[in-house]
Design a protein around this motif. Sequence first.
Motif, PDB file in Angstrom:
ATOM      1  N   PRO A   1      33.459  45.835  33.142  1.00 42.66           N
ATOM      2  CA  PRO A   1      34.012  44.211  32.707  1.00 42.66           C
ATOM      3  C   PRO A   1      34.907  43.709  33.812  1.00 42.66           C
ATOM      4  CG  PRO A   1      35.514  46.183  31.885  1.00 42.66           C
ATOM      5  CD  PRO A   1      34.205  46.890  32.555  1.00 42.66           C
ATOM      6  N   THR A   2      34.521  42.525  33.942  1.00 43.75           N
ATOM      7  CA  THR A   2      35.365  41.688  35.062  1.00 43.75           C
ATOM      8  C   THR A   2      36.129  40.337  34.371  1.00 43.75           C
ATOM      9  OG1 THR A   2      33.479  40.498  35.641  1.00 43.75           O
ATOM     10  CG2 THR A   2      33.902  42.382  36.859  1.00 43.75           C
ATOM     11  N   LEU A   3      37.179  39.972  34.978  1.00 41.72           N
ATOM     12  CA  LEU A   3      37.881  38.747  34.326  1.00 41.72           C
ATOM     13  C   LEU A   3      37.799  37.625  35.393  1.00 41.72           C
ATOM     14  CD1 LEU A   3      40.408  39.987  31.861  1.00 41.72           C
ATOM     15  CD2 LEU A   3      38.070  38.801  31.377  1.00 41.72           C
ATOM     16  N   CYS A   4      38.387  38.247  36.686  1.00 39.40           N
ATOM     17  CA  CYS A   4      38.470  37.176  37.740  1.00 39.40           C
ATOM     18  C   CYS A   4      37.517  36.970  38.522  1.00 39.40           C
ATOM     19  CB  CYS A   4      39.743  37.318  38.716  1.00 39.40           C
ATOM     20  SG  CYS A   4      39.817  39.001  39.728  1.00 39.40           S
ATOM     21  N   HIS A   5      36.535  37.766  38.233  1.00 40.55           N
ATOM     22  CA  HIS A   5      35.029  37.747  39.216  1.00 40.55           C
ATOM     23  C   HIS A   5      34.155  36.716  38.894  1.00 40.55           C
ATOM     24  CE1 HIS A   5      32.067  39.351  41.631  1.00 40.55           C
ATOM     25  NE2 HIS A   5      31.316  39.147  40.668  1.00 40.55           N
ATOM     26  N   ASP A   6      33.808  36.017  39.902  1.00 41.16           N
ATOM     27  CA  ASP A   6      32.721  34.880  39.741  1.00 41.16           C
ATOM     28  C   ASP A   6      31.709  35.288  41.117  1.00 41.16           C
ATOM     29  OD1 ASP A   6      31.260  32.615  40.017  1.00 41.16           O
ATOM     30  OD2 ASP A   6      32.328  31.594  38.628  1.00 41.16           O
TER      31      ASP A   6
ATOM     32  N   VAL B   1      40.134  51.672  42.391  1.00 40.91           N
ATOM     33  CA  VAL B   1      40.077  50.517  43.251  1.00 40.91           C
ATOM     34  C   VAL B   1      39.544  49.279  42.416  1.00 40.91           C
ATOM     35  CG1 VAL B   1      39.778  51.936  45.215  1.00 40.91           C
ATOM     36  CG2 VAL B   1      37.802  51.295  43.820  1.00 40.91           C
ATOM     37  N   PRO B   2      39.678  48.261  42.649  1.00 38.42           N
ATOM     38  CA  PRO B   2      38.888  46.863  42.159  1.00 38.42           C
ATOM     39  C   PRO B   2      37.354  46.953  42.747  1.00 38.42           C
ATOM     40  CG  PRO B   2      40.569  46.334  43.946  1.00 38.42           C
ATOM     41  CD  PRO B   2      40.779  47.642  43.669  1.00 38.42           C
ATOM     42  N   SER B   3      36.561  47.374  42.115  1.00 31.01           N
ATOM     43  CA  SER B   3      35.229  47.280  42.291  1.00 31.01           C
ATOM     44  C   SER B   3      34.848  45.904  42.843  1.00 31.01           C
ATOM     45  CB  SER B   3      34.162  48.019  41.154  1.00 31.01           C
ATOM     46  OG  SER B   3      34.456  47.036  40.120  1.00 31.01           O
ATOM     47  N   CYS B   4      35.270  44.861  42.402  1.00 30.42           N
ATOM     48  CA  CYS B   4      34.795  43.500  42.890  1.00 30.42           C
ATOM     49  C   CYS B   4      35.053  43.405  44.322  1.00 30.42           C
ATOM     50  CB  CYS B   4      35.306  42.182  41.942  1.00 30.42           C
ATOM     51  SG  CYS B   4      37.170  42.109  41.919  1.00 30.42           S
ATOM     52  N   ARG B   5      35.889  43.953  44.704  1.00 33.40           N
ATOM     53  CA  ARG B   5      36.091  43.643  46.342  1.00 33.40           C
ATOM     54  C   ARG B   5      36.259  45.036  47.046  1.00 33.40           C
ATOM     55  NH1 ARG B   5      42.290  41.531  47.035  1.00 33.40           N
ATOM     56  NH2 ARG B   5      41.849  42.134  49.058  1.00 33.40           N
TER      57      ARG B   5
ATOM     58  N   THR C   1      39.343  38.127  44.557  1.00 28.73           N
ATOM     59  CA  THR C   1      40.569  38.168  44.862  1.00 28.73           C
ATOM     60  C   THR C   1      41.478  39.520  44.328  1.00 28.73           C
ATOM     61  OG1 THR C   1      41.299  37.103  42.784  1.00 28.73           O
ATOM     62  CG2 THR C   1      41.200  35.660  44.418  1.00 28.73           C
ATOM     63  N   GLY C   2      40.428  40.125  43.309  1.00 27.18           N
ATOM     64  CA  GLY C   2      41.149  41.320  42.814  1.00 27.18           C
ATOM     65  C   GLY C   2      42.438  41.107  42.089  1.00 27.18           C
ATOM     66  N   ALA C   3      42.454  40.037  41.410  1.00 24.73           N
ATOM     67  CA  ALA C   3      43.595  39.603  40.708  1.00 24.73           C
ATOM     68  C   ALA C   3      43.830  40.212  39.195  1.00 24.73           C
ATOM     69  CB  ALA C   3      43.548  38.063  40.378  1.00 24.73           C
ATOM     70  N   CYS C   4      42.690  40.617  38.671  1.00 21.14           N
ATOM     71  CA  CYS C   4      42.760  40.908  37.108  1.00 21.14           C
ATOM     72  C   CYS C   4      42.702  42.271  36.871  1.00 21.14           C
ATOM     73  CB  CYS C   4      41.798  40.230  36.424  1.00 21.14           C
ATOM     74  SG  CYS C   4      40.006  41.216  36.545  1.00 21.14           S
ATOM     75  N   ARG C   5      42.519  43.120  37.901  1.00 19.80           N
ATOM     76  CA  ARG C   5      42.355  44.520  37.759  1.00 19.80           C
ATOM     77  C   ARG C   5      41.445  45.100  36.608  1.00 19.80           C
ATOM     78  NH1 ARG C   5      43.974  45.001  42.320  1.00 19.80           N
ATOM     79  NH2 ARG C   5      44.615  46.928  42.642  1.00 19.80           N
ATOM     80  N   MET C   6      40.606  44.140  35.933  1.00 16.94           N
ATOM     81  CA  MET C   6      39.706  44.563  35.031  1.00 16.94           C
ATOM     82  C   MET C   6      38.469  45.563  35.442  1.00 16.94           C
ATOM     83  SD  MET C   6      39.948  43.924  31.657  1.00 16.94           S
ATOM     84  CE  MET C   6      39.611  45.404  31.274  1.00 16.94           C
ATOM     85  N   CYS C   7      38.402  45.566  36.560  1.00 21.20           N
ATOM     86  CA  CYS C   7      37.109  46.151  37.264  1.00 21.20           C
ATOM     87  C   CYS C   7      37.212  47.332  37.827  1.00 21.20           C
ATOM     88  CB  CYS C   7      36.214  45.169  38.004  1.00 21.20           C
ATOM     89  SG  CYS C   7      37.470  44.625  39.729  1.00 21.20           S
ATOM     90  N   LEU C   8      38.584  47.864  37.645  1.00 20.15           N
ATOM     91  CA  LEU C   8      38.916  49.290  38.395  1.00 20.15           C
ATOM     92  C   LEU C   8      37.829  50.142  38.100  1.00 20.15           C
ATOM     93  CD1 LEU C   8      42.766  49.571  38.490  1.00 20.15           C
ATOM     94  CD2 LEU C   8      41.289  47.979  39.776  1.00 20.15           C
TER      95      LEU C   8
HETATM   96  S1  FES Z   1      37.123  41.361  38.323  1.00 24.53           S
HETATM   97 FE1  FES Z   1      39.272  40.787  38.519  1.00 24.53          FE
HETATM   98  S2  FES Z   1      39.970  42.275  39.916  1.00 24.53           S
HETATM   99 FE2  FES Z   1      37.899  42.520  39.878  1.00 24.53          FE
END
Ligand code: FES
Lengths: 532, 375
Positions: free
Chosen positions: B54-59, B82-86, B65-72
């Motif tokens: 799951p991700t929230l801040c990712h697009d 680790v935040p997988s999105c970055r 930015t790794g802001a939401c921490r949802m994708c750890l």
């Molecule tokens: S989706 Fe928000 S930190 Fe990765």
Amino acid sequence: MTNAITEIRDAELLFVIGSNTTEAHPIIAMEMKRAVLRGAKLIVADPRQTWLGGWADLHLQLWPGTDVALLSAMAHVILAEGLQDQTYIDTHTENFEAVRASVADWTPARAEAITGIPAADIAAAARMYATTRRAGIYYTLGITEHTHGTDNVFCLSNLVLLTGHLGQRSAGLNPLRGQNNVQGANDSGATPVFLPGYQRVDDPAARARYSAIWGREVPADKGMNLNQMMHALRDGDLKAMLVVGEDILVSEPDVAGLDRAVSELDALIVVDLFLTETAKQADVVLPAAAFAEKDGTFTNSERRVQRVRQAVPPPGQARPDWQILAALLERSDVEPVRGVATSALTPALIYQEMASGTDKFAGISHARIENEGGLQWPCPTADHKGTDFLHQGGPMRGKGLLVPVNYRPSVERPDADWPLCLSTGRTLYHYNVATQTKREQGLLDRHPGCFVEVHPDDASRYGLHDGGRAEVSTRRGAIEVDVHVSQRVQTGMIWLPMHFSEARANLLTIDAGDEVTGTAEYKVCAAAIAPR
Amino acid sequence: MPDDARKLYRAERDVGPAPDAPSTLTVHIDGQPRTAVAGETLLQVARRAGCDVPTLCHDERLQPTGACRMCLVESSDSRRLVPSCRHPVQDGLHVQTASARVLRHRQALLALYAADQPEQIVPGSELEVAMRRHGVAEGVPSVTSARAGRPEDQNRFIQFQPDRCILCARCTRYCDEVEAVAAIAVGHRGPETTIVTADMRGLLDTTCELCGGCVDTCPTGALVEKKAAPRQMELASLPTVRTTCGYCGVGCQMDLSVDRDKGQIVRVQSPPPGTTTNDGNLCVKGRFATGYVGHPDRLTVPLLRDRATGQLVPSTWDEALDRAHELLVDAKARHGAHALAFISSSRATNEENYLAQKLARAAFGTNNCHQCAAT
Ligand code: FES
Ligand code: SF4
Ligand code: SF4
């Protein structure tokens, strides 16, 4: 477009000319901005300071209607400095010597005198364009809506061929189509010179192909283009018109003369969503369905055929255009689609009949689009994937033709009585004659009515102030509009949007048209302005 | 022209386009070896492998930015999640996307987000979907945030509901990086942090171009189409129809949410980024200017000019079509086919343009057929 929209982001250079892309094609502009953010160079040539111009490495603010001078000088620089791709020219083009000769004395200095762009900028633009590998040219109505629109396009294609910026990703020559389905309307044969798939009407083999499909002879007469039709209408040579979905009394140039001519027609039949200015004059008005109320396909600027799907029912008794046209065909004893009962007719079957006569679309069908998404033509067979960019490995027609072009000034230039150059265009918040967008209050909040952009110098010369009212007049008529004093235009030129039927910009414009395409010179005429 | 630049360019072109295929590496995702390309993120590889991260801040369109921490996720190069999105891929990494530790973290984080939302989460929003799919830890009391709103905004298209905002900054990054007009920003401090405009002005008084991309990217429904806002909770349950925009020649694909009972378009959204030419974007006209479709000014019956009064009066379809046909036939009989003109529309479909030229050519024997704005 020779290339696909998604290729824009990978370009190394974008040369945008005669296109206010951020306002007229916002989504393409997003891709352009994305390319720039990734390091692409941007050259913008436009008489106005456009929003995209603010992003440009070079903004060439040329005098309206002088594109040929600018582009000839760019070709001159490329050849004078040996920046051309001689191998490409030798293998893939014809007529090189003629073009070399035609641009020989088009020095940047000479072009500066005509365009108003510093010679150094012209030379810099030429070098930048010629020496960047993935360099694409993008243009719209700012190039075509001139009496020399075809010349402008030849100049651009000369630049492309001289540098060999063709047949690869993110390069090429890319007209951005104005209305949603300009590409498709032309593809489908709604033009006097072409049958579907750009097969010439004066080619007996092409006529034979559709004559066989229709079971009716395709006429061989020389048909009129829109500009010629409007002239014939004015001259009383047209007696009956069927107009589908266009408000010609607002959108055509020099409309004052047209009002009367239209009222003298024996027959005017209008198919439209609204009771437009044109519909008010009609003998028969047929209520049509909007895009969200019907099925079919549109073809976008990158030649991608995509589905239009019905989401809601049309209001009252309104019907899709295809049903209306089919009913008229039936009344003339022509089967809308050969061998299909009108009650069983569907847009899919209509597409199929059209595609059956041309290799360009033969492999495309509604069923395939349903499964695979939009397809880019040429797509000759049902197992062909479609074509994202054209002219790979050399121009399609065998050899690319270089065309020498002579600069011709616009038909009407400023003089003592009409001292200003008037140009017209579009804004982000409205669409064409605003039949649709003026019915959306949220858009009217931004642009409630017609306005004219005037340079501060001219504002003080003519006693105008920002927010005041002014009368803009030309030899053909006058309209009253709001004044926007703005640095976006040059001194000596004014600009107004063509969207508003209350202040019809086309009472002012000149109906001179390009000889080849019939596209009218909306971009340049002589005008005067006075406070109101 | 600098000569060496020219030579360089020639040399580059002679060897053909630069090879586009960068080096590949191997990453182990949940025990399975997967190929990846240098420069990719763990999220990209995991999603390609079909993992539900799951991700929230990712697009995809925006800088991470790794802001939401949802994708750890767990990754062998770090002791912490680790935040997988970055997090960039490296050759030989071992990554766990669904370990007990990751799941615990996910559910706890979702509980925190839920606690900060109004009672009903917007159905169909990315937040709600993540909660449904991954579960929410229990025992986190709800909190009332003091997030500041903006004064009533006069624009008619976009509504901001600060109590639903999780400060993921997707809207502001979209506005900066994609639309590139920087109309909105994250502003204020501490618990008051919110999405602001310059001087808290209404969007109409900013550089905003009303593209609505911020609405489409918002993962919680904090940004919503103003006209659809009263029905926000049922939007996700409305049927959608994929079609092509009827305005310019870009041909954006769009999904219309439809109220079938009322025969109305309720809202317009872009298909997800990366799936169509418009890459998740729409402009103000495509997204918001569909009001004309159901407008009361629409023509609903055929009209005929009454020969006696000269007025346009309603008629039946048969009468109107018969008259139209008769008028064209008459004009042709009296003046010849060249006195007829058929103006089709560059806004009509291909099928309609085809029939229009067929009508001109096959039925009336003239090539006088063209359309407006034949660019
Ligand atoms: S989706 Fe928000 S930190 Fe990765
Ligand atoms: S609508 Fe577009 S321009 Fe306006 S704030 Fe949202 S993203 Fe920015
Ligand atoms: S409004 Fe939506 S997109 Fe913007 S920061 Fe808040 S939650 Fe994120």
